[in-house]
Write a protein that holds these residues in place. Structure first.
Motif, PDB file in Angstrom:
ATOM      1  N   LEU A 186      -5.845   5.498  -6.896  1.00  0.00           N
ATOM      2  CA  LEU A 186      -4.875   5.571  -7.442  1.00  0.00           C
ATOM      3  C   LEU A 186      -4.095   7.134  -8.272  1.00  0.00           C
ATOM      4  O   LEU A 186      -2.977   7.868  -8.465  1.00  0.00           O
ATOM      5  N   PHE A 200      -1.069  11.471  -8.082  1.00  0.00           N
ATOM      6  CA  PHE A 200      -0.244  10.024  -8.399  1.00  0.00           C
ATOM      7  C   PHE A 200      -0.688   9.435  -6.270  1.00  0.00           C
ATOM      8  O   PHE A 200       0.254  10.616  -6.225  1.00  0.00           O
ATOM      9  N   SER A 226       2.514  11.243  -2.224  1.00  0.00           N
ATOM     10  CA  SER A 226       1.459  11.927  -3.546  1.00  0.00           C
ATOM     11  C   SER A 226       2.504  12.664  -4.682  1.00  0.00           C
ATOM     12  O   SER A 226       3.163  13.079  -4.548  1.00  0.00           O
ATOM     13  N   LYS A 234       0.391   7.306  -3.496  1.00  0.00           N
ATOM     14  CA  LYS A 234       0.812   6.572  -2.686  1.00  0.00           C
ATOM     15  C   LYS A 234       0.869   6.247  -1.654  1.00  0.00           C
ATOM     16  O   LYS A 234       1.544   6.235  -0.188  1.00  0.00           O
ATOM     17  N   HIS A 235      -0.998   5.336  -1.546  1.00  0.00           N
ATOM     18  CA  HIS A 235      -1.303   4.911   0.394  1.00  0.00           C
ATOM     19  C   HIS A 235      -0.731   4.443   0.961  1.00  0.00           C
ATOM     20  O   HIS A 235      -0.300   4.770   2.385  1.00  0.00           O
ATOM     21  N   LYS A 236       0.373   3.488   0.499  1.00  0.00           N
ATOM     22  CA  LYS A 236       1.070   2.616   1.521  1.00  0.00           C
ATOM     23  C   LYS A 236       2.272   2.871   1.548  1.00  0.00           C
ATOM     24  O   LYS A 236       2.827   2.856   2.788  1.00  0.00           O
ATOM     25  N   GLN A 237       3.048   3.763   0.437  1.00  0.00           N
ATOM     26  CA  GLN A 237       4.195   4.731   1.195  1.00  0.00           C
ATOM     27  C   GLN A 237       3.972   6.005   1.782  1.00  0.00           C
ATOM     28  O   GLN A 237       4.674   6.344   1.928  1.00  0.00           O
TER      29      GLN A 237
END
Length: 166
Positions: free
Chosen positions: A135, A149, A157, A151-154
């Motif tokens: 994360l 930061f 970065s 945000k893998h699902k979205q």
């Protein structure tokens, strides 16, 4: 490889940012302390990865406090390796160990279709590796800090360079 050294702008007047970053940003939103690239068609690269959004936060004296580079994808291993070459190994790589949904609400339109879903979650983080889909990745340097930061699902970065809080 060419890359902008955003850390060199930290703690300096916003006018220095134009020399280092360029003149493609403006501050029409959120008052005087928030600068951004205005034209979504402008594409720039940082460590070989394209971005088209950059935000700069200043204090009341127009001194740059932080710069955030926004990517429309999760940075990959190649980017990470280039970044390590420049800044060294990170101080922390934090992965989600546990996620607990505290509350959830859904807003629907007149046809019953979900238009917004809000969740309040609590996360427990632990040290991990880049391969574990972190994360946060954090570098603590002399005078500044870098926080990535992811945000893998979205599939986005953000990399924030900020003045280190002492």
């Amino acid at each position: 490889m060419d890359y902008i050294e955003f850390e060199k702008v930290l703690g300096k007047h916003i006018s220095i940012a134009e020399e280092v970053i360029g003149t493609d940003f403006e501050n029409k939103l959120f008052g005087k302390s928030y600068y951004y690239i205005a034209d979504e068609l402008i594409k720039k690269e940082f460590c070989g990865t394209r971005y088209n959004m950059l935000t700069i936060m200043t204090n009341e004296k127009d001194t740059v406090q932080s710069i955030t580079v926004h990517f429309q994808k999760v940075i990959d291993r190649q980017f990470y390796d280039v970044f390590i070459e420049k800044y060294g190994k990170p101080d922390n790589i934090q992965i989600i160990e546990n996620r607990k949904v505290e509350s959830e609400s859904v807003i629907k339109d007149d046809n019953g279709k979900i238009v917004e879903r809000l969740r309040k979650s609590t996360l427990n983080l632990k040290e991990g590796s880049f391969e574990e889909k972190p994360l946060y990745i954090i570098w603590k340097k002399e005078g500044f800090e870098i926080k990535v930061f992811l945000k893998h699902k979205q599939n986005i970065s953000e990399i924030t360079f900020s003045i280190k809080n002492t």
